[in-house]
Design an enzyme around this catalytic site. Structure first.
Site, mmCIF file in Angstrom:
data_model
loop_
_atom_site.group_PDB
_atom_site.id
_atom_site.type_symbol
_atom_site.label_atom_id
_atom_site.label_comp_id
_atom_site.label_asym_id
_atom_site.label_seq_id
_atom_site.Cartn_x
_atom_site.Cartn_y
_atom_site.Cartn_z
ATOM 1 C CE LYS A 4 -3.859 2.048 2.701
ATOM 2 N NZ LYS A 4 -4.820 1.717 3.828
ATOM 3 C CB SER A 51 -8.082 4.132 2.662
ATOM 4 O OG SER A 51 -6.704 2.952 4.180
ATOM 5 C CB SER A 84 -7.677 0.616 6.179
ATOM 6 O OG SER A 84 -8.307 1.984 5.872
#
Lengths: 425, 425
Positions: free
Chosen positions: B50, B127, B151
């Protein structure tokens, strides 16, 4: 013998250093008055904030001018400051930190050495040097610091203060410079165990415990075996007092015996694991800024970063595995009533300007050996100012199981109350 | 009905999305190949990271061009990336995150919406949107994400993946953008529960548990009562399978009953406490940068920051007090064998571009109500991809006591193995 934090006759009295001025203390980066935002258990108490923690409208300097000049002013308070202001505390200023939080000594190349009023020729300890000094000089009733590798516990010991490092993750670090996040905590100092507990109740967001469980106090062999004899001589009578206070509840214990093959070799593998993981995290947190901003560091800090840079990062996994083995071993061994007892430091506060910061120095590695226990295992630790050597105060520490911070603070308050009574009796 | 992560006939098969290209996935900010630094349990496995997590030599963008342009390139890997590379993993690229990690949806105003191959007209969830997409599309064997408010768990549920949010503090966040530190965790996704466990063993630095304790599975009333009926219909048969697998060990439970007055009113006070503390920490972490850099945010993210700014910060203390009451209540109620069982999400993945991100929307608050339980209490949670609705996969979650991450992963692997056998039998 220097004035004891317990008073000349062994009475538990507050130090009477109120005559020391801000300038004489050398503890502050700046002073100001910031009123409480509402009333609460800290009404009327003045507090100071380590300059690694945001206070709105002020630059957070982290003990280094390059950091201060390359970061914007804080817009908001750190969450911990907000909690204390809303509980009635009044903020009186920001205090000196060792550069980038990177030392247990308390000598800042750029901002000087805050006064240790209990031993003026000796260092206050770091990195929360100014916060400890402000409280010890009577310029604040309590002070916020941060403790990654011992930065509250060591100055509490050197300056003769009560100091808590909480369970990892128990107090918010939002608005605090990230250094080695898996060790970073917000801790605090007070001159009085009752104030320490009250501040704990606010920041830990838990009610005080009125009657703590009868503790079992485990004296850790590996820790007591590495301290100087003058510290041992100073602490022995305190252990005797604890034996009277908690009859039959002090016993010898050994990390090697508790943790078996996972540990072994005393505290050496503990401090090695700590060094590896702390350096790895510091480098991940700060190396991009260092490469980009090319900051000027003082000589000791520059040497520390060089040492951190030399780490073989492929060893992180093995160090993490040892750390988790220690954490799980102590979690399995300790119930809510179990307390580990260790000396906070291996020796009196070092004399000023003696390069005690040298990482290869005997003092430094032994100090970290002691502080690494709670750090690696994520446990809360209080340093109790119950002894003095000819050179400086030295603290005795109690370490509780994770999450038992309020229980630990209640036990500490009980010990303080009992020793007032017995030492004055 | 869409393809199930368990296969058309209910078999536990790996998705066969290997034909999806990087471009079609829209999951990556950039792709590259970074070799393992030594051999280990992750040999031969490709992983994605990420873009909130540092990879040396790359800019960490955090889903926002202003952040990327105002921060220096990463000099070193985040500690978690270092651990995975040293265990044999090969890094294939950085993946899209929701802007500043500030959403559970997975639509980034600047970088687009990564493909949810299990429901292409629906959002992947955020996210950690790109990390979930990369794994679901077969472009990585596992992927690192971060989970502050859900997330990892929400995108795992939406995309039909196994996903862990670990115990708070169990995996290093050094080299990861601080957002709301007392909730921030590093989590990860896999297509396969055995890979999930292997990655967990590396990052949690603990050996896998060969034979997990027989669990007691507590179905939380408050959680199941707020989900859509189509989710309930999809999850009911899974609960029946668990009843067969663990006879007599599933029982109904209630947070209100467990936590008494401390809770009350279902999950409303939980999600309120979460919002307050998360917003307070986000503001303490990011407001100085926002005031200084004046970044451009997408409309949804700008609205989120406005909402965070509107918080009365004097309420932090009360929210922290509720949070600690919940944490202690669950810590007291749960032993090593106790698992809470909840739906991961309240509804199927939202359709794309439907403004599901609106904080006042019904979906968002209910989703956070579910994810706030583990977040507030600092507990590990795995989302298991065991069900599908007509619209998208939906996950069933198990939450373990703090520190029982490896036990949880072993139980999850055992459930996966048993369901392969029973669903194919």
């Amino acid at each position: 013998m220097r004035p004891s934090p317990l008073g000349a006759q062994g009475k538990m009295t507050k130090p009477t250093n109120q005559q020391i001025t801000v300038e004489q203390s050398g503890a502050f980066v700046e002073t100001f008055s910031l009123a409480a935002t509402s009333r609460g258990p800290l009404d009327g108490l003045r507090f100071a904030v380590k300059d690694l923690i945001d206070v709105a409208g002020h630059n957070t300097g982290c003990g280094n001018p390059s950091w201060r000049d390359t970061h914007p002013r804080a817009e908001l308070h750190a969450v911990c400051v907000e909690q204390v202001l809303a509980a009635g505390g009044e903020c009186v200023g920001k205090t000196i930190t060792d550069e980038m939080a990177f030392s247990l000594i308390g000598e800042n190349h750029f901002y000087g050495t805050p006064l240790n009023p209990a031993a003026p020729d000796r260092v206050p300890g770091g990195s929360s040097s100014g916060s400890a000094s402000a409280v010890a000089c009577g310029l604040a009733d309590f002070a916020l610091g941060s403790d990654t590798g011992g930065s509250v516990r060591v100055p509490a010991s050197n300056c003769g203060l009560w100091g808590l490092r909480p369970s990892h993750g128990a107090i918010s670090v939002a608005g605090v410079m990230p250094f080695a996040p898996s060790f970073d905590t917000i801790g605090f100092f007070a001159n009085d165990s009752e104030i320490l507990e009250r501040v704990g109740s606010v920041l830990l967001a838990r009610d005080p415990i009125s009657e703590p469980t009868q503790p079992t106090i485990h004296l850790l062999d590996e820790a007591f075996s590495l301290i100087d004899s003058e510290v041992r001589v100073a602490l022995d009578p305190v252990l005797d007092e604890l034996r009277v206070l908690f009859p039959g509840r002090l016993r010898k214990a050994s990390l090697d015996a508790w943790c078996g093959v996972a540990a072994g070799g005393g505290l050496e593998p503990w401090v090695d694991s700590f060094y590896t993981l702390q350096f790895a995290e510091i480098q991940s947190s700060l190396s991009a800024w260092i490469a980009d901003a090319r900051p000027t560091f003082g000589p000791a800090t520059a040497a520390s970063f060089e040492l951190a840079r030399s780490l073989d990062r492929r060893t992180i996994g093995a160090a993490a595995r040892r750390r988790e083995a220690y954490d799980h071993c102590l979690a399995a061994a300790m119930g809510p009533g179990d307390l580990l007892c260790i000396p906070t430091v291996p020796a009196p506060a070092p004399l000023k300007a003696t390069n005690a910061q040298n990482r290869k120095g005997h003092y430094y590695r032994r100090a970290l050996s002691l502080t690494s226990i709670a750090g690696l295992a994520r446990l809360p630790q209080v340093s109790l100012p119950l002894a003095v050597t000819a050179a400086s105060p030295v603290g005795l520490s109690l370490i509780a199981a994770r999450g038992q911070d309020m229980h630990l603070l209640a036990t500490v308050r009980k010990i303080a109350a009992a020793l007032v009574s017995s030492r004055s009796g």
